[in-house]
Design a protein around this motif. Structure first.
Motif, mmCIF file in Angstrom:
data_model
loop_
_atom_site.group_PDB
_atom_site.id
_atom_site.type_symbol
_atom_site.label_atom_id
_atom_site.label_comp_id
_atom_site.label_asym_id
_atom_site.label_seq_id
_atom_site.Cartn_x
_atom_site.Cartn_y
_atom_site.Cartn_z
ATOM 1 N N ALA A 57 18.862 30.364 26.285
ATOM 2 C CA ALA A 57 19.018 29.888 24.909
ATOM 3 C C ALA A 57 20.449 30.056 24.405
ATOM 4 N N GLU A 58 21.103 31.141 24.794
ATOM 5 C CA GLU A 58 22.497 31.349 24.390
ATOM 6 C C GLU A 58 23.406 30.295 25.021
ATOM 7 N N ALA A 59 23.110 29.943 26.277
ATOM 8 C CA ALA A 59 23.868 28.869 26.921
ATOM 9 C C ALA A 59 23.606 27.549 26.200
ATOM 10 N N GLY A 60 22.333 27.316 25.814
ATOM 11 C CA GLY A 60 21.994 26.089 25.097
ATOM 12 C C GLY A 60 22.730 25.992 23.780
ATOM 13 N N ARG A 61 22.749 27.087 23.033
ATOM 14 C CA ARG A 61 23.444 27.061 21.733
ATOM 15 C C ARG A 61 24.954 26.893 21.920
ATOM 16 N N ASN A 63 22.002 21.402 18.240
ATOM 17 C CA ASN A 63 20.568 21.361 18.551
ATOM 18 C C ASN A 63 19.891 22.582 17.936
ATOM 19 N N ARG A 64 19.111 22.366 16.873
ATOM 20 C CA ARG A 64 18.458 23.462 16.150
ATOM 21 C C ARG A 64 17.456 24.223 17.017
ATOM 22 N N PHE A 65 16.964 23.594 18.053
ATOM 23 C CA PHE A 65 15.972 24.236 18.911
ATOM 24 C C PHE A 65 16.471 25.585 19.411
ATOM 25 N N TRP A 66 17.720 25.618 19.872
ATOM 26 C CA TRP A 66 18.246 26.848 20.473
ATOM 27 C C TRP A 66 18.409 27.949 19.429
ATOM 28 N N THR A 67 18.868 27.576 18.238
ATOM 29 C CA THR A 67 19.023 28.570 17.174
ATOM 30 C C THR A 67 17.672 29.132 16.757
ATOM 31 N N GLU A 68 16.680 28.255 16.620
ATOM 32 C CA GLU A 68 15.347 28.700 16.228
ATOM 33 C C GLU A 68 14.730 29.607 17.300
ATOM 34 N N LEU A 69 14.973 29.275 18.558
ATOM 35 C CA LEU A 69 14.445 30.103 19.639
ATOM 36 C C LEU A 69 15.108 31.485 19.626
ATOM 37 N N LEU A 70 16.422 31.516 19.502
ATOM 38 C CA LEU A 70 17.131 32.797 19.479
ATOM 39 C C LEU A 70 16.719 33.637 18.272
ATOM 40 N N ASP A 74 10.519 18.216 25.287
ATOM 41 C CA ASP A 74 10.047 17.642 24.027
ATOM 42 C C ASP A 74 8.700 18.240 23.636
ATOM 43 N N GLY A 75 8.598 18.668 22.381
ATOM 44 C CA GLY A 75 7.333 19.187 21.883
ATOM 45 C C GLY A 75 7.177 20.693 22.006
ATOM 46 N N ASN A 76 8.065 21.355 22.734
ATOM 47 C CA ASN A 76 7.968 22.805 22.864
ATOM 48 C C ASN A 76 8.282 23.481 21.528
ATOM 49 N N ASP A 77 7.482 24.462 21.171
ATOM 50 C CA ASP A 77 7.637 25.188 19.911
ATOM 51 C C ASP A 77 8.445 26.466 20.175
ATOM 52 N N PRO A 78 9.622 26.611 19.547
ATOM 53 C CA PRO A 78 10.450 27.801 19.798
ATOM 54 C C PRO A 78 9.727 29.111 19.501
ATOM 55 N N ARG A 79 8.946 29.157 18.424
ATOM 56 C CA ARG A 79 8.263 30.406 18.069
ATOM 57 C C ARG A 79 7.181 30.754 19.085
ATOM 58 N N ARG A 80 6.477 29.727 19.577
ATOM 59 C CA ARG A 80 5.452 29.984 20.583
ATOM 60 C C ARG A 80 6.106 30.430 21.893
ATOM 61 N N LEU A 81 7.209 29.814 22.231
ATOM 62 C CA LEU A 81 7.944 30.222 23.432
ATOM 63 C C LEU A 81 8.393 31.677 23.320
ATOM 64 N N ALA A 82 8.857 32.068 22.142
ATOM 65 C CA ALA A 82 9.321 33.442 21.942
ATOM 66 C C ALA A 82 8.171 34.431 22.109
ATOM 67 N N ARG A 83 6.988 34.091 21.562
ATOM 68 C CA ARG A 83 5.834 34.988 21.720
ATOM 69 C C ARG A 83 5.447 35.121 23.182
ATOM 70 N N MET A 84 5.466 34.000 23.902
ATOM 71 C CA MET A 84 5.120 34.039 25.320
ATOM 72 C C MET A 84 6.163 34.817 26.108
ATOM 73 N N ALA A 85 7.435 34.703 25.726
ATOM 74 C CA ALA A 85 8.505 35.424 26.427
ATOM 75 C C ALA A 85 8.310 36.933 26.288
ATOM 76 N N VAL A 86 7.877 37.369 25.122
ATOM 77 C CA VAL A 86 7.615 38.791 24.911
ATOM 78 C C VAL A 86 6.446 39.235 25.785
ATOM 79 N N MET A 87 5.370 38.439 25.807
ATOM 80 C CA MET A 87 4.198 38.780 26.608
ATOM 81 C C MET A 87 4.535 38.829 28.088
#
Length: 205
Positions: free
Chosen positions: A140-144, A150-157, A116-129
């Motif tokens: 995320a693909e498993a989640g979707r 759940n929009r979270f997984w689509t936004e993260l992907l 709860d509260g995790n930001d998909p865009r921030r997670l994506a930036r951290m994943a790249v770093m």
């Protein structure tokens, strides 16, 4: 006392052999298992400054609510507060390719990813770093797949860059990220949900 040349050569030889043995005995990183180069991780360095090694990161995930991964020996006192090390940082640290390879750590990271509260865009930036786009996309693909509503997984992907598929058998099978039950509110029936932390009162520290 001066060391003879044969003795010096033997010392150098055994030092070299010792270094090779140590390298062989070191557990491989997730990056090595995926066939990429292990990077120097700023996030894991931050974790180590807080006293969080690989095992401590897993313990912290359990303390944060991933109780399905508990072995019953975790201390009650949190190893770090969310202010010191956020849920987003914990998820990405557990999925970092610079971490030693351990499917259990990957499953803990997967459970923390949609906290709860995790930001998909921030997670994506951290994943790249952290060079862990491959495992994050895999989760995320498993989640979707299992939680299409759940929009979270689509936004993260959508926020992640493209990445090659992982080598077969390296990352846990998508079914290892979900929980299945045979009962619903309407009666018997299969329900599949992604494993995630059990929400509790946040500890901001």
């Amino acid at each position: 006392m001066p060391v003879s040349r044969p003795t010096a050569a033997i010392v150098v030889y055994f030092e070299a052999i010792s270094g090779q043995v140590s390298a062989v005995m070191e557990p491989p990183t997730l990056a090595a298992k995926l066939g990429t180069t292990t990077h120097l991780s700023p996030l894991l360095r931050k974790a180590r400054r807080l006293g969080l090694g690989p095992r401590e990161l897993e313990i912290l995930a359990v303390q944060r609510g991933c109780r399905h991964y508990s072995n019953g020996t975790e201390p009650e006192q949190p190893l770090a507060s969310e202010r010191e090390f956020s849920n987003e940082e914990l998820a990405i640290a557990l999925l970092s390719t610079a971490l030693r390879y351990d499917p259990h750590s990957i499953r803990c990271g997967a459970a923390m990813l949609s906290a709860d509260g995790n930001d998909p865009r921030r997670l994506a930036r951290m994943a790249v770093m952290e060079r862990c786009v491959v495992p994050v996309r895999h989760v995320a693909e498993a989640g979707r797949r299992y939680e299409p509503e759940n929009r979270f997984w689509t936004e993260l992907l959508d926020s992640l860059p493209p990445a090659p598929s992982p080598n077969s058998g390296v990352l846990p099978h998508p079914t290892r990220f979900v929980a299945m039950t045979g009962f619903t509110r309407q009666g018997p029936g299969l329900v599949v949900e992604c494993q995630r932390r059990v929400s509790s009162k946040p500890n901001k520290g």
